[in-house]
Design an enzyme around this catalytic site. Sequence first.
Site: not given
Length: 396
Positions: A35, A198, A354, A377
Amino acid sequence: MKTIDQISFNGKRALIRVDFNVPLDENYNITDDNRMTAALPTIKKILKDGGAVILMSHLGRPKDGPTEKYSLKHVVPHLSDLLGQQVEFANDCIGEEAVTKAKELEKGEVLLLENLRFYKEEEKGDVGFAEKLSKLGDIYVNDAFGTAHRAHASTAIIAQFFPEAKFFGYLMAAELNNAEKILNGAAKPFTAIMGGSKVSDKILLIEKLLEKVDNLIIGGGMAYTFAKANGGNIGTSLVELDKIDLALSLVQKAKDKGVNLLLPLDNVIADAFSNDANTDVAKTGEIKDDWMGLDIGPETAALFSKVVEESKTILWNGPMGVFEMEKFLVGTKAIAEAVAKATDNGAFSLIGGGDSAAAVAKFDMVDDVSYVSTGGGALLEYMEGKELPGVKAINE
Ligand SMILES: Nc1ncnc2c1ncn2[C@@H]1O[C@H](COP(=O)(O)OP(=O)(O)O)[C@@H](O)[C@H]1O
Ligand SMILES: O=C(OP(=O)(O)O)[C@H](O)COP(=O)(O)O
């Protein structure tokens, strides 16, 4: 798109929102600087123009004001190395020290402000706090794609104080352009590879992708909810029992839309969630009691790889197994290799999330894919079709 290419920063102070939310180890060493390096082109262009740069960011999720662990001073040495010049630091993101240091910045100099989230006003999107930050620069630049899905003071609210002087940095522009290549006009066959822990994190994206893709590959922990939905034995594998109906409806939707949905045929199973566990391979739905699936099996890796290699557009979000442990990284690595091969043959491949980005970095394959997003996200929400507050604030 309003990018920093449209102006000269000569003699100006640019206030840049970056996402330096990087992972630090216990000695405050940066374990992945992706980043930071991704923000360098923007910083360098402004310095080259003859501008001065004031950087602001968050680090982690501090809850109680200033905390050593979350201080951005830890990134100053590495940032100075990356830029090849000493970076100044202000111990507070607002207040006298920040104001003075920002004012005294000469052309070509860089100042980093302390963690914005040491003020609860940042996450609340407080207008007064945003106004105080805005006083530090003449031009506002947003290059924090990883945080663009947050309507925070520094990512969105602040833009109103720069009605004629707000721009996207190069990273933000690249992220949006690459995401656009996937969302609109993707060359076919288009394959999405979904994995990770998930189903619930990725339902909206899966539903959206069913409108667009030719192949939808599902691996990783989320595949066991589908295996359970199909009536199989999954042992102690990760499962979301409340998402079983949803899994069945996604399978049906894929059928209705003519999407080729691929689920694992076999799995690497273990008798404990550990790299020291005993392992075996089991067909999907035939996992022994007290054993858990921690990676896709060899037959699955071969099947998924073949589909990936024949694709012209690839979106990959989420690893195929617990790649952090040596024993369970084989499936994720096989898929990374297939993505690299397809890319070499002319496909466009975008890696998001990520952990998927960490996996590709771990395999030293960042240069073998088209683009590795800095967004987790933020990328998911953008792909789901949501308007990101950080993007909207510059556009409106
Ligand atoms: N079969 C599995 N069982 C448990 N955890 C898994 C399994 N497969 C993958 N994972 C875990 O899922 C995590 C990544 O999930 P997620 O955060 O959704 O991915 P991303 O950050 O790429 O979007 C990794 O830490 C990985 O170890
Ligand atoms: O790491 C980030 O997002 P990600 O975990 O979705 O990649 C961003 O820096 C945003 O951080 P936040 O989720 O605490 O707002």
